[in-house]
Design an enzyme around this catalytic site. Structure first.
Site, PDB file in Angstrom:
ATOM      1  N   ASP A   1      66.484  32.811  27.774  1.00 36.69           N
ATOM      2  CA  ASP A   1      66.873  33.187  26.395  1.00 36.69           C
ATOM      3  C   ASP A   1      65.791  33.981  25.668  1.00 36.69           C
ATOM      4  O   ASP A   1      66.102  34.909  24.922  1.00 36.69           O
ATOM      5  CB  ASP A   1      67.371  31.982  25.576  1.00 36.69           C
ATOM      6  CG  ASP A   1      66.352  30.879  25.371  1.00 36.69           C
ATOM      7  OD1 ASP A   1      65.263  30.923  25.980  1.00 36.69           O
ATOM      8  OD2 ASP A   1      66.655  29.947  24.589  1.00 36.69           O
TER       9      ASP A   1
ATOM     10  N   ASP B   1      69.257  26.656  22.402  1.00 37.42           N
ATOM     11  CA  ASP B   1      69.517  25.270  22.005  1.00 37.42           C
ATOM     12  C   ASP B   1      70.228  25.203  20.664  1.00 37.42           C
ATOM     13  O   ASP B   1      71.169  24.424  20.475  1.00 37.42           O
ATOM     14  CB  ASP B   1      68.201  24.482  21.899  1.00 37.42           C
ATOM     15  CG  ASP B   1      67.413  24.515  23.191  1.00 37.42           C
ATOM     16  OD1 ASP B   1      67.988  24.897  24.228  1.00 37.42           O
ATOM     17  OD2 ASP B   1      66.222  24.177  23.159  1.00 37.42           O
TER      18      ASP B   1
ATOM     19  N   TYR C   1      55.113  26.094  28.064  1.00 39.74           N
ATOM     20  CA  TYR C   1      56.247  26.909  27.609  1.00 39.74           C
ATOM     21  C   TYR C   1      55.793  28.236  26.989  1.00 39.74           C
ATOM     22  O   TYR C   1      56.251  29.316  27.385  1.00 39.74           O
ATOM     23  CB  TYR C   1      57.084  26.114  26.598  1.00 39.74           C
ATOM     24  CG  TYR C   1      58.352  26.803  26.176  1.00 39.74           C
ATOM     25  CD1 TYR C   1      59.538  26.611  26.876  1.00 39.74           C
ATOM     26  CD2 TYR C   1      58.379  27.650  25.068  1.00 39.74           C
ATOM     27  CE1 TYR C   1      60.710  27.247  26.489  1.00 39.74           C
ATOM     28  CE2 TYR C   1      59.535  28.290  24.678  1.00 39.74           C
ATOM     29  CZ  TYR C   1      60.702  28.077  25.387  1.00 39.74           C
ATOM     30  OH  TYR C   1      61.849  28.715  25.004  1.00 39.74           O
TER      31      TYR C   1
HETATM   32  C1  GLA Z   1      63.776  25.060  25.609  1.00 37.54           C
HETATM   33  C2  GLA Z   1      63.874  26.139  24.537  1.00 37.54           C
HETATM   34  C3  GLA Z   1      65.046  27.088  24.830  1.00 37.54           C
HETATM   35  C4  GLA Z   1      64.993  27.600  26.262  1.00 37.54           C
HETATM   36  C5  GLA Z   1      64.793  26.445  27.247  1.00 37.54           C
HETATM   37  C6  GLA Z   1      64.574  26.932  28.664  1.00 37.54           C
HETATM   38  O1  GLA Z   1      64.894  24.215  25.549  1.00 37.54           O
HETATM   39  O2  GLA Z   1      64.049  25.585  23.257  1.00 37.54           O
HETATM   40  O3  GLA Z   1      65.050  28.153  23.909  1.00 37.54           O
HETATM   41  O4  GLA Z   1      64.011  28.571  26.405  1.00 37.54           O
HETATM   42  O5  GLA Z   1      63.685  25.645  26.889  1.00 37.54           O
HETATM   43  O6  GLA Z   1      65.704  27.569  29.150  1.00 37.54           O
END
Ligand code: GLA
Length: 359
Positions: free
Chosen positions: A30, A166, A215
């Protein structure tokens, strides 16, 4: 405890809900302007809100039994330690930043979305909060804008450089459908879940925290890779051989993103059977483990047990990784049996898992 006893106010003026989500395919795509395929889970976050009768904001989390009483200035000076309150206050702030007047409120929150399992408890809290505030103050914002404000709150106030999956899933998806979303254009399609299959979600028991994890680092690597390849985002690369010119580890990171985007599109266009859909999920896990390096041994073991269990079409880690939960597509009617059998084997291997969806 309830709203009345905590805030000494008869009733909340509004109540709003939002679900957690599980992502079937399209992980770490995303924030690369790519494609995702989440669905809502049955667990929800509920907020009850009333106007505060002093100049302070009051928040209470039933799950954590934590109360926060604050004036706006105390947040600005960075005094707020309670993480859940940051999300709520972040939502209020982003709405204020675009010019809405949000007077002080009492907000009571309770949630059945598991915390720290990668099922978007934070997005559910943000979306429920903004939904409730929209209702209380009659704000003219739609469900897509709710997701956009929620994402902004998470980035600016919880300091996670997340994408929009999300919040869009929590705001727009339901438990019977998958939400195909193009995160660049926000074009979307609501599709029924694969016929004859059900979803099983099992928590690995290894907790994860997004902000403390790799992340933001992964996101930065992807941006660097896109820059070296001369594109706006990795979404613009569809031919995977193009990533071969990149130095490591950017090559592997980009390879995951490009192949993962292609898997989502394939699931959308060319899937004739549950087995094929499942294979895409299995390939996604391998790519997240080997190229993106966001899996952990516990997740690999749990996924391996799932993939070897009859009746399971496919399984993978879901969410950001670094711990958290797995998602599997299994034969309808078999979900409880399968989940319990898998959990037994997993626990036998020395871990403590937990069935979150499918029991
Ligand atoms: C977390 C982030 C999302 C996405 C996922 C991995 O949930 O909040 O935006 O990047 O990781 O797909």
């Amino acid at each position: 405890m309830n709203f009345q006893t905590i805030f000494n106010q008869k009733f909340p003026q509004v109540e709003a809900l939002a679900p957690g989500r599980v992502n079937l395919l399209g992980e770490h795509t995303d924030y690369n302007d790519g494609f995702v395929l989440p669905t809502a889970i049955p667990q929800q976050t509920v907020v009850q809100i009333g106007l505060s009768d002093d100049r302070m904001y009051h928040f209470y989390s039933e799950n954590l039994d934590e109360r926060v009483d604050m004036v706006e200035e105390s947040f600005k000076s960075g005094e707020m330690q309670e993480e859940y309150a940051r999300y709520i206050f972040g939502c209020i702030q982003v709405l204020k930043e675009v010019g809405y007047t949000i007077s002080p409120i009492n907000l009571y929150v309770k949630s059945s979305v598991p915390l720290g399992s990668g099922l978007s408890s934070s997005a559910a809290l943000e979306v429920a909060t903004i939904r409730g505030i929209r209702q209380l103050f009659n704000l003219p914002i739609d469900d897509v804008e709710i997701a956009q404000f929620a994402q902004k709150a998470e980035i600016q106030y919880a300091h996670v450089q997340c994408g929009i999956m999300d919040q869009m899933a929590s705001s727009l998806a339901d438990t019977e459908h998958m939400l195909f979303l193009d995160t660049r254009t926000l074009e979307r399609r609501v599709l029924p879940l694969p016929e004859g299959a059900k979803i099983v979600v099992i928590d690995s028991g290894v907790p994860r925290t997004l902000a403390g994890s790799g992340y933001n680092e992964r996101r930065a690597e992807c941006e660097q890779a896109a820059q070296l390849l001369g594109v706006k985002a990795l979404r613009d690369i569809t031919d995977v051989s193009l990533v071969e010119t990149l130095p490591e580890p950017l090559r592997r990171r980009a390879r995951h993103v490009v192949t993962e985007n292609n898997r989502v599109l394939e699931a959308l266009q060319n899937v004739a059977s549950l087995e094929q859909f499942g294979e895409l999920m299995n390939a996604s896990h391998a790519s997240l483990r080997d190229d993106y390096e966001v899996s952990v041994p516990a997740l690999d073991i749990l996924v391996d047990i799932l993939q070897k269990t009859p009746g399971v079409f496919g399984a993978r880690l879901t969410g950001a990784g670094f711990g958290g939960a797995t998602v599997a597509l299994v034969a309808a009617g078999e979900e409880k049996n399968i989940a319990e059998k898998v959990l037994e084997q997993y626990n036998h291997a020395g871990y403590t898992g937990n069935i979150l969806v499918g029991a």
